[in-house]
Write an enzyme that holds these catalytic residues in place. Structure first.
Site, PDB file in Angstrom:
ATOM      1  N   ASN A  11       0.866  -1.181   0.000  1.00 43.81           N
ATOM      2  CA  ASN A  11       0.000   0.000   0.000  1.00 43.81           C
ATOM      3  C   ASN A  11       0.903   1.231   0.000  1.00 43.81           C
ATOM      4  O   ASN A  11       1.506   1.556   1.012  1.00 43.81           O
ATOM      5  CB  ASN A  11      -0.893  -0.034   1.257  1.00 43.81           C
ATOM      6  CG  ASN A  11      -1.741   1.217   1.377  1.00 43.81           C
ATOM      7  OD1 ASN A  11      -1.851   2.010   0.445  1.00 43.81           O
ATOM      8  ND2 ASN A  11      -2.348   1.391   2.542  1.00 43.81           N
ATOM      9  N   TRP A  12       0.974   1.884  -1.156  1.00 41.25           N
ATOM     10  CA  TRP A  12       1.909   3.011  -1.292  1.00 41.25           C
ATOM     11  C   TRP A  12       1.384   4.308  -0.669  1.00 41.25           C
ATOM     12  O   TRP A  12       2.119   5.281  -0.560  1.00 41.25           O
ATOM     13  CB  TRP A  12       2.221   3.263  -2.773  1.00 41.25           C
ATOM     14  CG  TRP A  12       2.979   2.148  -3.440  1.00 41.25           C
ATOM     15  CD1 TRP A  12       3.454   1.005  -2.845  1.00 41.25           C
ATOM     16  CD2 TRP A  12       3.349   2.065  -4.827  1.00 41.25           C
ATOM     17  NE1 TRP A  12       4.090   0.220  -3.782  1.00 41.25           N
ATOM     18  CE2 TRP A  12       4.046   0.851  -5.008  1.00 41.25           C
ATOM     19  CE3 TRP A  12       3.163   2.892  -5.931  1.00 41.25           C
ATOM     20  CZ2 TRP A  12       4.559   0.455  -6.240  1.00 41.25           C
ATOM     21  CZ3 TRP A  12       3.661   2.502  -7.167  1.00 41.25           C
ATOM     22  CH2 TRP A  12       4.356   1.296  -7.312  1.00 41.25           C
ATOM     23  N   LYS A  13       0.111   4.313  -0.348  1.00 36.83           N
ATOM     24  CA  LYS A  13      -0.513   5.512   0.242  1.00 36.83           C
ATOM     25  C   LYS A  13      -0.244   6.737  -0.635  1.00 36.83           C
ATOM     26  O   LYS A  13      -0.229   6.621  -1.864  1.00 36.83           O
ATOM     27  CB  LYS A  13      -0.021   5.718   1.677  1.00 36.83           C
ATOM     28  CG  LYS A  13      -0.133   4.444   2.507  1.00 36.83           C
ATOM     29  CD  LYS A  13       0.104   4.648   3.969  1.00 36.83           C
ATOM     30  CE  LYS A  13       0.075   3.307   4.672  1.00 36.83           C
ATOM     31  NZ  LYS A  13       0.175   3.414   6.105  1.00 36.83           N
ATOM     32  N   HIS A  97      -9.463   1.111   5.109  1.00 32.98           N
ATOM     33  CA  HIS A  97      -8.166   1.229   5.781  1.00 32.98           C
ATOM     34  C   HIS A  97      -8.328   2.144   6.995  1.00 32.98           C
ATOM     35  O   HIS A  97      -9.107   3.095   6.955  1.00 32.98           O
ATOM     36  CB  HIS A  97      -7.131   1.804   4.802  1.00 32.98           C
ATOM     37  CG  HIS A  97      -5.731   1.738   5.325  1.00 32.98           C
ATOM     38  ND1 HIS A  97      -5.247   2.654   6.237  1.00 32.98           N
ATOM     39  CD2 HIS A  97      -4.728   0.864   5.103  1.00 32.98           C
ATOM     40  CE1 HIS A  97      -3.994   2.339   6.533  1.00 32.98           C
ATOM     41  NE2 HIS A  97      -3.658   1.247   5.855  1.00 32.98           N
ATOM     42  N   GLU A  99      -6.623   4.457   8.106  1.00 34.01           N
ATOM     43  CA  GLU A  99      -6.382   5.888   7.840  1.00 34.01           C
ATOM     44  C   GLU A  99      -7.639   6.537   7.247  1.00 34.01           C
ATOM     45  O   GLU A  99      -7.936   7.697   7.523  1.00 34.01           O
ATOM     46  CB  GLU A  99      -5.157   6.056   6.929  1.00 34.01           C
ATOM     47  CG  GLU A  99      -3.873   5.808   7.707  1.00 34.01           C
ATOM     48  CD  GLU A  99      -2.692   5.341   6.878  1.00 34.01           C
ATOM     49  OE1 GLU A  99      -2.719   5.452   5.648  1.00 34.01           O
ATOM     50  OE2 GLU A  99      -1.729   4.846   7.497  1.00 34.01           O
ATOM     51  N   GLU A 171      -5.371  -5.250  10.568  1.00 37.69           N
ATOM     52  CA  GLU A 171      -4.328  -4.246  10.739  1.00 37.69           C
ATOM     53  C   GLU A 171      -4.538  -3.522  12.068  1.00 37.69           C
ATOM     54  O   GLU A 171      -5.313  -2.552  12.141  1.00 37.69           O
ATOM     55  CB  GLU A 171      -4.392  -3.220   9.607  1.00 37.69           C
ATOM     56  CG  GLU A 171      -4.156  -3.808   8.237  1.00 37.69           C
ATOM     57  CD  GLU A 171      -3.523  -2.779   7.310  1.00 37.69           C
ATOM     58  OE1 GLU A 171      -2.442  -3.066   6.782  1.00 37.69           O
ATOM     59  OE2 GLU A 171      -4.094  -1.693   7.135  1.00 37.69           O
ATOM     60  N   GLY A 177       2.647   1.812  10.868  1.00 37.18           N
ATOM     61  CA  GLY A 177       3.605   2.900  10.749  1.00 37.18           C
ATOM     62  C   GLY A 177       4.310   3.250  12.053  1.00 37.18           C
ATOM     63  O   GLY A 177       4.952   4.283  12.169  1.00 37.18           O
ATOM     64  N   SER A 217       3.552  -2.638  10.316  1.00 38.73           N
ATOM     65  CA  SER A 217       5.017  -2.673  10.452  1.00 38.73           C
ATOM     66  C   SER A 217       5.629  -4.013  10.031  1.00 38.73           C
ATOM     67  O   SER A 217       6.563  -4.508  10.672  1.00 38.73           O
ATOM     68  CB  SER A 217       5.428  -2.301  11.880  1.00 38.73           C
ATOM     69  OG  SER A 217       5.011  -0.987  12.181  1.00 38.73           O
ATOM     70  N   GLY A 238       2.902  -1.301   4.329  1.00 38.19           N
ATOM     71  CA  GLY A 238       2.942   0.129   4.037  1.00 38.19           C
ATOM     72  C   GLY A 238       4.372   0.571   3.785  1.00 38.19           C
ATOM     73  O   GLY A 238       4.921   0.416   2.681  1.00 38.19           O
ATOM     74  N   GLY A 239       5.013   1.092   4.807  1.00 37.30           N
ATOM     75  CA  GLY A 239       6.354   1.683   4.686  1.00 37.30           C
ATOM     76  C   GLY A 239       7.358   0.817   3.936  1.00 37.30           C
ATOM     77  O   GLY A 239       8.051   1.302   3.033  1.00 37.30           O
TER      78      GLY A 239
HETATM   79  C1  PEP Z   1      -0.676  -0.025   6.248  1.00 35.90           C
HETATM   80  O1  PEP Z   1      -0.841   1.174   6.229  1.00 35.90           O
HETATM   81  O2  PEP Z   1      -1.518  -0.759   5.696  1.00 35.90           O
HETATM   82  C2  PEP Z   1       0.491  -0.551   6.945  1.00 35.90           C
HETATM   83  C3  PEP Z   1       0.434  -1.768   7.353  1.00 35.90           C
HETATM   84  O3  PEP Z   1       1.552   0.297   7.111  1.00 35.90           O
HETATM   85  P1  PEP Z   1       3.009  -0.071   7.741  1.00 35.90           P
HETATM   86  O4  PEP Z   1       3.451  -1.342   7.088  1.00 35.90           O
HETATM   87  O5  PEP Z   1       3.867   1.099   7.396  1.00 35.90           O
HETATM   88  O6  PEP Z   1       2.790  -0.243   9.208  1.00 35.90           O
END
Ligand code: PEP
Length: 259
Positions: A11-13, A97, A99, A171, A177, A217, A238-239
């Site tokens: 997920n590049w956001k 999600h 966010e 999640e 994050g 994470s 994500g990251g």
């Molecule tokens: C996400 O936003 O779906 C996520 C899991 O982010 P991260 O891997 O950065 O925690």
């Protein structure tokens, strides 16, 4: 026992320039040569979908939207429809999600409308659920997850049908994050609960086939332990999906695929 194919989704956001996005796909393509038995998916920003599709070429990487509106078209400034995502050649869409839920006030009722619209169009929804730290510490994790599932998948319940291609993502908000990952046992416990919810509300066939991804994470160092759990079928990253090397390492988490 039914074997669910693992999926590693990035997920590049709201990140990456067009050029960076195309380069990232190139790195992923080069890095996953020879990898079998793992579905790879990326969810770029909307403006990048065309360029990313070109870069994906014939590599078999799936592409998802990060969100969509439930209506097909209309006066919804700033929104995008599932049909538009399909025209941009997306096969999947991330819905609900945390966010979107927390920063943009998206409710489970709205997620339900989106899931219904996506499924009607033939877009595969990746539906996210997860508790906050406060809720976990108050021992409300299962209650929160159950309510999110009940409301966000209400139309599936009404139809008494959950397509086996549907993807769910657990999640925990406190792990997104933050660098703080759920332990494999903590994640497995909730994944097991989610699979139990599917069985309770639909049937054993759907429960056996629906993939439940873990997100929060995920990195090359913890993916193998997470994937060793029986009810964890992949990761929503994500990251670490923004860096080609780390995303490739996550995809190649299985032994014997590092060559
Ligand atoms: C996400 O936003 O779906 C996520 C899991 O982010 P991260 O891997 O950065 O925690």
């Amino acid at each position: 026992m039914y074997e669910r194919k693992p999926m590693i989704a990035g997920n590049w956001k709201m990140n990456l320039s067009l050029k960076e996005a195309a380069e990232l796909i190139k790195t992923i393509r080069n890095g996953i040569g020879g990898v079998e038995g793992v579905d790879v998916l990326v969810a770029p920003p909307f403006t990048h979908l065309g360029r990313v599709r070109e870069a994906i070429g014939d590599s078999g990487i799936f592409m998802a939207g990060q969100n969509m509106h439930w209506d097909v078209s209309g006066a919804y400034t700033g929104e995008i429809s599932g049909r538009m995502l399909q025209e941009a050649t997306c096969t999947h869409v991330i819905l609900g999600h945390s966010e979107r839920r927390i920063l943009f006030g998206e409710t489970s009722e709205q997620v339900d409308l989106k899931v219904k619209a996506a499924t009607f169009l033939g877009l595969i929804p990746i539906v996210c659920v997860g508790e906050t730290l406060e809720q976990r510490e108050a021992d409300q994790t299962f209650e929160v997850i159950r309510t999110q599932l009940d409301l966000s998948l209400n139309n599936f319940k009404a139809d008494e049908l959950m397509r086996p291609s549907t993807i769910l993502a657990y999640e925990p908000v406190w792990a997104i994050g933050t660098g703080r990952t759920a332990t494999p046992a903590q994640a497995q416990e909730v994944h097991r609960f989610i699979r139990g919810w599917i069985e309770e509300n639909f049937n054993t066939g759907s429960a056996a086939q629906v993939r439940v991804l873990y997100g929060g994470s995920v990195k090359p160092e913890n993916i193998a332990d997470l994937m060793s759990q029986p009810d964890i079928d992949g990761a929503l990253v994500g990251g670490a999906s923004l860096k080609g090397d780390s995303f490739v390492q996550i995809i190649r988490y299985k032994e014997g695929q590092s060559g």
